[in-house]
Design a protein around this motif. Sequence first.
Motif, mmCIF file in Angstrom:
data_model
loop_
_atom_site.group_PDB
_atom_site.id
_atom_site.type_symbol
_atom_site.label_atom_id
_atom_site.label_comp_id
_atom_site.label_asym_id
_atom_site.label_seq_id
_atom_site.Cartn_x
_atom_site.Cartn_y
_atom_site.Cartn_z
ATOM 1 N N ILE A 159 13.652 28.692 -3.193
ATOM 2 C CA ILE A 159 13.474 27.263 -3.439
ATOM 3 C C ILE A 159 14.159 26.522 -2.300
ATOM 4 N N ILE A 160 13.396 25.704 -1.602
ATOM 5 C CA ILE A 160 13.917 24.977 -0.457
ATOM 6 C C ILE A 160 13.704 23.498 -0.718
ATOM 7 N N MET A 161 14.737 22.705 -0.555
ATOM 8 C CA MET A 161 14.604 21.252 -0.734
ATOM 9 C C MET A 161 15.101 20.553 0.515
ATOM 10 N N LEU A 162 14.402 19.507 0.919
ATOM 11 C CA LEU A 162 14.747 18.720 2.095
ATOM 12 C C LEU A 162 14.504 17.267 1.748
ATOM 13 N N GLU A 163 15.430 16.382 2.090
ATOM 14 C CA GLU A 163 15.259 14.963 1.813
ATOM 15 C C GLU A 163 15.584 14.141 3.050
ATOM 16 N N ILE A 164 14.831 13.047 3.249
ATOM 17 C CA ILE A 164 15.147 12.067 4.288
ATOM 18 C C ILE A 164 15.116 10.698 3.636
ATOM 19 N N GLY A 165 15.535 9.687 4.337
ATOM 20 C CA GLY A 165 15.589 8.332 3.784
ATOM 21 C C GLY A 165 14.225 7.773 3.441
ATOM 22 N N ARG A 183 4.961 7.285 2.175
ATOM 23 C CA ARG A 183 6.114 7.679 1.353
ATOM 24 C C ARG A 183 5.678 8.753 0.355
ATOM 25 N N ILE A 184 5.702 9.992 0.822
ATOM 26 C CA ILE A 184 5.201 11.130 0.048
ATOM 27 C C ILE A 184 6.258 12.225 -0.002
ATOM 28 N N GLU A 185 6.377 12.811 -1.184
ATOM 29 C CA GLU A 185 7.136 14.054 -1.286
ATOM 30 C C GLU A 185 6.121 15.171 -1.515
ATOM 31 N N LEU A 186 6.371 16.310 -0.896
ATOM 32 C CA LEU A 186 5.497 17.472 -1.024
ATOM 33 C C LEU A 186 6.186 18.515 -1.882
ATOM 34 N N ILE A 187 5.462 19.000 -2.876
ATOM 35 C CA ILE A 187 5.954 20.066 -3.738
ATOM 36 C C ILE A 187 4.931 21.193 -3.680
ATOM 37 N N VAL A 188 5.375 22.386 -3.323
ATOM 38 C CA VAL A 188 4.499 23.553 -3.309
ATOM 39 C C VAL A 188 5.069 24.579 -4.275
ATOM 40 N N VAL A 189 4.249 24.991 -5.234
ATOM 41 C CA VAL A 189 4.646 26.034 -6.181
ATOM 42 C C VAL A 189 3.708 27.212 -5.973
ATOM 43 N N ASP A 190 4.272 28.305 -5.484
ATOM 44 C CA ASP A 190 3.510 29.534 -5.241
ATOM 45 C C ASP A 190 3.774 30.510 -6.383
ATOM 46 N N ILE A 197 4.933 25.667 8.043
ATOM 47 C CA ILE A 197 4.362 24.342 8.308
ATOM 48 C C ILE A 197 5.391 23.255 8.034
ATOM 49 N N VAL A 198 6.093 23.377 6.929
ATOM 50 C CA VAL A 198 7.118 22.389 6.580
ATOM 51 C C VAL A 198 8.219 22.374 7.632
ATOM 52 N N LYS A 237 8.322 14.828 8.146
ATOM 53 C CA LYS A 237 7.018 14.245 7.831
ATOM 54 C C LYS A 237 6.973 13.710 6.403
ATOM 55 N N PHE A 238 7.636 14.416 5.502
ATOM 56 C CA PHE A 238 7.666 14.023 4.098
ATOM 57 C C PHE A 238 9.056 13.520 3.746
ATOM 58 N N GLU A 239 9.115 12.609 2.803
ATOM 59 C CA GLU A 239 10.411 12.103 2.372
ATOM 60 C C GLU A 239 11.235 13.199 1.698
ATOM 61 N N ARG A 240 10.567 14.060 0.998
ATOM 62 C CA ARG A 240 11.242 15.151 0.298
ATOM 63 C C ARG A 240 10.274 16.320 0.221
ATOM 64 N N VAL A 241 10.798 17.526 0.337
ATOM 65 C CA VAL A 241 9.971 18.732 0.245
ATOM 66 C C VAL A 241 10.629 19.706 -0.714
ATOM 67 N N VAL A 242 9.822 20.259 -1.604
ATOM 68 C CA VAL A 242 10.273 21.350 -2.466
ATOM 69 C C VAL A 242 9.276 22.488 -2.298
ATOM 70 N N LEU A 243 9.778 23.642 -1.894
ATOM 71 C CA LEU A 243 8.971 24.858 -1.841
ATOM 72 C C LEU A 243 9.541 25.809 -2.884
ATOM 73 N N HIS A 244 8.730 26.160 -3.850
ATOM 74 C CA HIS A 244 9.181 27.022 -4.950
ATOM 75 C C HIS A 244 8.261 28.235 -5.022
ATOM 76 N N ARG A 245 8.861 29.406 -5.040
ATOM 77 C CA ARG A 245 8.088 30.646 -5.208
ATOM 78 C C ARG A 245 8.578 31.329 -6.472
ATOM 79 N N ASN A 246 7.673 31.559 -7.413
ATOM 80 C CA ASN A 246 8.046 32.243 -8.645
ATOM 81 C C ASN A 246 8.523 33.658 -8.342
ATOM 82 N N GLU A 247 9.435 34.159 -9.143
ATOM 83 C CA GLU A 247 9.949 35.516 -8.962
ATOM 84 C C GLU A 247 8.906 36.572 -9.328
#
Length: 172
Positions: free
Chosen positions: A5-11, A45-52, A66-67, A73-83
Amino acid sequence: MDKDIIMLEIGGTELELVSVAIICYKQEKYIADTIQSVMNQTYKRIELIVVDDCSPDQTFEIAKSIVKKNKGKFERVVLHRNEFNTGNVSKNANIAFSYARGAYFKLLGGDDLLLPDFCTATVQVLSNSPECDAVFTDMYCVDPAFRINEQINVDDRFITETIPENIDLLFM
């Protein structure tokens, strides 16, 4: 924090945040184009959430790459990979929704694309129509070369067969 799980935030700015969530399984051929279609949005003003769903291919690694290349590029990014693979689209959609912070939410499959003005047009309609709970749009079916094979229009049959009566809708 889980290593997958990776999270990134910008203003942010004064625009409402839009959460665009992509749920995917074995989409390595398409995920780059799907994410690119989100990056190409005219709305900024978009947050990207990817759930694999624990894809055995390179879907998650491609999304992560890509992220990383498009940091900021995105205000916030969440990349989540299920176990493990759940095989459950609804469960993955709920995971994506649990990460969302936006005033608006758009769910995509890992092989879906958005036209560049989708978020701008949708936010405009919803912000000007507070009585609406959802916006439905027509869609195009394309082949692997992105040639349009079919346009599916939202029509009265769709409305009466799939939407509960207590929900107000606006169609674009």
